[in-house]
Design a protein around this motif. Structure first.
Motif, PDB file in Angstrom:
ATOM      1  N   GLU A 122       0.909  -1.138  -0.057  1.00 36.92           N
ATOM      2  CA  GLU A 122      -0.022  -0.005  -0.024  1.00 36.92           C
ATOM      3  C   GLU A 122       0.906   1.149   0.147  1.00 36.92           C
ATOM      4  O   GLU A 122       0.722   2.263  -0.620  1.00 36.92           O
ATOM      5  N   GLU A 123       1.888   1.149   0.861  1.00 33.16           N
ATOM      6  CA  GLU A 123       3.044   2.515   0.852  1.00 33.16           C
ATOM      7  C   GLU A 123       3.482   2.655  -0.511  1.00 33.16           C
ATOM      8  O   GLU A 123       3.476   3.678  -1.077  1.00 33.16           O
ATOM      9  N   VAL A 124       4.002   1.635  -1.192  1.00 37.08           N
ATOM     10  CA  VAL A 124       4.380   1.499  -2.540  1.00 37.08           C
ATOM     11  C   VAL A 124       3.460   2.021  -3.635  1.00 37.08           C
ATOM     12  O   VAL A 124       3.649   2.976  -4.332  1.00 37.08           O
ATOM     13  N   HIS A 125       2.194   1.679  -3.430  1.00 39.79           N
ATOM     14  CA  HIS A 125       1.023   2.301  -4.353  1.00 39.79           C
ATOM     15  C   HIS A 125       0.662   3.623  -4.096  1.00 39.79           C
ATOM     16  O   HIS A 125       0.749   4.334  -5.091  1.00 39.79           O
ATOM     17  N   GLN A 126       0.799   4.111  -3.029  1.00 46.28           N
ATOM     18  CA  GLN A 126       0.650   5.537  -2.624  1.00 46.28           C
ATOM     19  C   GLN A 126       1.932   6.367  -3.037  1.00 46.28           C
ATOM     20  O   GLN A 126       1.488   7.389  -3.808  1.00 46.28           O
ATOM     21  N   ALA A 127       2.929   5.805  -2.945  1.00 47.34           N
ATOM     22  CA  ALA A 127       4.131   6.766  -3.591  1.00 47.34           C
ATOM     23  C   ALA A 127       4.285   6.782  -5.025  1.00 47.34           C
ATOM     24  O   ALA A 127       4.571   7.663  -5.497  1.00 47.34           O
ATOM     25  N   ARG A 128       3.558   5.946  -5.483  1.00 47.41           N
ATOM     26  CA  ARG A 128       3.525   5.947  -7.160  1.00 47.41           C
ATOM     27  C   ARG A 128       2.481   6.774  -7.614  1.00 47.41           C
ATOM     28  O   ARG A 128       2.644   7.232  -8.915  1.00 47.41           O
ATOM     29  N   LYS A 129       1.566   7.009  -6.808  1.00 47.18           N
ATOM     30  CA  LYS A 129       0.643   8.242  -7.295  1.00 47.18           C
ATOM     31  C   LYS A 129       1.038   9.494  -7.290  1.00 47.18           C
ATOM     32  O   LYS A 129       0.439  10.331  -7.970  1.00 47.18           O
ATOM     33  N   HIS A 130       1.941   9.907  -6.447  1.00 42.62           N
ATOM     34  CA  HIS A 130       2.602  11.165  -6.279  1.00 42.62           C
ATOM     35  C   HIS A 130       3.133  11.875  -7.677  1.00 42.62           C
ATOM     36  O   HIS A 130       3.826  10.960  -8.254  1.00 42.62           O
ATOM     37  N   GLU A 131       2.922  12.982  -7.969  1.00 44.61           N
ATOM     38  CA  GLU A 131       3.679  13.786  -9.245  1.00 44.61           C
ATOM     39  C   GLU A 131       5.043  13.580  -8.835  1.00 44.61           C
ATOM     40  O   GLU A 131       5.764  13.826  -7.974  1.00 44.61           O
TER      41      GLU A 131
END
Length: 84
Positions: free
Chosen positions: A64-73
């Motif tokens: 989930e942490e990786v997924h959220q990090a990939r969403k950031h610009e």
């Protein structure tokens, strides 16, 4: 002369993949070694481990942490050069 030549067994006959380079009727000694072919397909190793971490809550948190990090610009902001 010693060479390794691959072939296939057909009853009492061994069909060689290439010419052994010896005279017709020449007596030879043959040592047979079986060649095992892998029946595995590319990517099969990944499939065999599928689901190994399915019930691991720590792993879920990490993903989930990786997924959220990939969403950031990721691109740097465009500088404001003004309208002149």
């Amino acid at each position: 002369m010693t060479r390794t030549i691959h072939g296939r067994v057909h009853g009492k006959t061994i069909e060689l993949d290439e010419d052994p380079g010896v005279a017709e009727g020449q007596e030879v000694e043959v040592q047979v070694t079986l060649i095992t072919r892998s029946s595995r397909q590319p990517g099969e190793g990944f499939l065999r481990t599928e689901g190994a971490l399915a019930d691991d809550t720590e792993w879920d948190d990490i993903m989930e942490e990786v997924h959220q990090a990939r969403k950031h610009e990721r691109r740097p902001p465009t500088p404001d050069l003004g309208n002149t």
